[in-house]
Design a protein around this motif. Structure first.
Motif, PDB file in Angstrom:
ATOM      1  N   GLU A   1      -8.994   0.107   3.837  1.00  0.00           N
ATOM      2  CA  GLU A   1      -7.857  -0.730   4.197  1.00  0.00           C
ATOM      3  C   GLU A   1      -7.571  -0.589   5.693  1.00  0.00           C
ATOM      4  O   GLU A   1      -7.288   0.494   6.178  1.00  0.00           O
TER       5      GLU A   1
ATOM      6  N   LEU B  36       0.829  -1.213   0.000  1.00  0.00           N
ATOM      7  CA  LEU B  36       0.000   0.000   0.000  1.00  0.00           C
ATOM      8  C   LEU B  36       0.857   1.254   0.000  1.00  0.00           C
ATOM      9  O   LEU B  36       0.520   2.245  -0.660  1.00  0.00           O
TER      10      LEU B  36
ATOM     11  N   GLU C 218       1.152   7.254  -6.468  1.00  0.00           N
ATOM     12  CA  GLU C 218       0.082   8.234  -6.711  1.00  0.00           C
ATOM     13  C   GLU C 218       0.624   9.668  -6.750  1.00  0.00           C
ATOM     14  O   GLU C 218       0.072  10.531  -7.411  1.00  0.00           O
TER      15      GLU C 218
ATOM     16  N   GLY D 141      -4.291   1.016   6.301  1.00  0.00           N
ATOM     17  CA  GLY D 141      -4.079   2.264   5.586  1.00  0.00           C
ATOM     18  C   GLY D 141      -3.209   3.261   6.321  1.00  0.00           C
ATOM     19  O   GLY D 141      -2.292   3.845   5.736  1.00  0.00           O
TER      20      GLY D 141
ATOM     21  N   GLU E   3      -7.315   5.911  -1.904  1.00  0.00           N
ATOM     22  CA  GLU E   3      -6.509   4.724  -2.199  1.00  0.00           C
ATOM     23  C   GLU E   3      -6.524   3.720  -1.051  1.00  0.00           C
ATOM     24  O   GLU E   3      -6.384   2.511  -1.260  1.00  0.00           O
ATOM     25  N   ILE E   4      -6.675   4.214   0.155  1.00  0.00           N
ATOM     26  CA  ILE E   4      -6.581   3.340   1.325  1.00  0.00           C
ATOM     27  C   ILE E   4      -7.869   3.306   2.128  1.00  0.00           C
ATOM     28  O   ILE E   4      -7.893   2.846   3.260  1.00  0.00           O
TER      29      ILE E   4
ATOM     30  N   LYS F  73      -5.801  14.189   8.398  1.00  0.00           N
ATOM     31  CA  LYS F  73      -7.222  13.880   8.236  1.00  0.00           C
ATOM     32  C   LYS F  73      -7.569  12.557   8.893  1.00  0.00           C
ATOM     33  O   LYS F  73      -8.586  12.431   9.564  1.00  0.00           O
TER      34      LYS F  73
ATOM     35  N   GLU G 266      -6.912  13.829  -0.912  1.00  0.00           N
ATOM     36  CA  GLU G 266      -8.134  13.033  -1.088  1.00  0.00           C
ATOM     37  C   GLU G 266      -7.874  11.817  -1.955  1.00  0.00           C
ATOM     38  O   GLU G 266      -8.412  10.728  -1.715  1.00  0.00           O
TER      39      GLU G 266
ATOM     40  N   ILE H 150      -5.042  10.238  -2.193  1.00  0.00           N
ATOM     41  CA  ILE H 150      -4.306   9.296  -1.356  1.00  0.00           C
ATOM     42  C   ILE H 150      -5.264   8.548  -0.443  1.00  0.00           C
ATOM     43  O   ILE H 150      -5.218   7.318  -0.345  1.00  0.00           O
ATOM     44  N   LEU H 151      -6.140   9.295   0.191  1.00  0.00           N
ATOM     45  CA  LEU H 151      -7.050   8.660   1.139  1.00  0.00           C
ATOM     46  C   LEU H 151      -7.993   7.691   0.444  1.00  0.00           C
ATOM     47  O   LEU H 151      -8.319   6.631   0.986  1.00  0.00           O
TER      48      LEU H 151
END
Lengths: 105, 105
Positions: free
Chosen positions: B81, A70, A77, B84, B77-78, A94, B72, B74-75
């Motif tokens: 998970e 991951l 990305e 994450g 993406e996980i 966040k 956003e 990136i988030l």
DNA sequence: TTATAATTGACAAATATTGTCAAATCAAAT
DNA sequence: ATTTGATTTGACAATATTTGTCAATTATAA
């Protein structure tokens, strides 16, 4: 110093330690050897499902491998983004914020 | 506390402050209003190019908007998970490591 | 050399993303 | 209540990206 092994390096190392051929492992994953070869050399990304399978096949710690996987996905990305590092930090903030809030349903 | 506005919220807020219609902004982006509507409501992700355009159209700080946008991405993406957050931290460590090393060409 | 394994690159298939369109909903103003 | 313009929704089309196959090439070693 044992710094960051990439997913590909880990996979190759352990496959070889087990004396398995690309062909054999690829067959278990139901893909062509070409892809596994590329995954091990970092030319392609694996699918998450394949990572899970590989951890089992190669007796690897699944959590570690997934975290590694991951993190590579995240980095890819933002690879040629000047603001990538900032974005990463914001993403983390966040997540942390969501952890402290939202304790109740 | 002025916490995290999403990209969509920012876009909508500033578009409305400028008195612009979806139709008008969408035309500038050369897309259907439907998409912009979805972007503003967080139902779809914008393309990076569109984010840049929107920053200009709406007089927004481009860097801030891009950082928000990338975080956003990136988030997402996980998002579901379990690992994450760990992966995020590892990604950050890797970036930092690359910053300290690789100072020479 | 031959034999097996791995790599490479062109391309095909599958999946995901981004878009259009037309109909439905919403809000304000008659 | 009806009209008007803006937005939203969802089905689907177009496009892009990812994931895979295959055949030819390269590497290794026996």
């Amino acid at each position: 110093m044992k710094n960051n092994n990439s997913v590909g390096e880990i996979l190759r190392k352990h496959r070889e330690e087990k004396g398995l051929l690309l062909r054999q492992v690829a067959a278990l994953l139901d893909i062509d050897t070409a892809i596994l070869s590329k995954i091990e050399r970092g030319e392609r990304k694996a699918k998450k499902e394949q990572i899970v399978q590989l951890a089992k096949i190669l007796d690897l710690n699944q959590e570690n491998l997934i975290v590694q996987y991951l993190s590579e996905k995240i980095l890819s990305e933002i690879q040629d983004e000047v603001l990538g590092e900032k974005a990463l930090k914001v993403a983390e903030q966040k997540i942390k914020y969501n952890n402290t809030k939202n304790k109740e349903v």
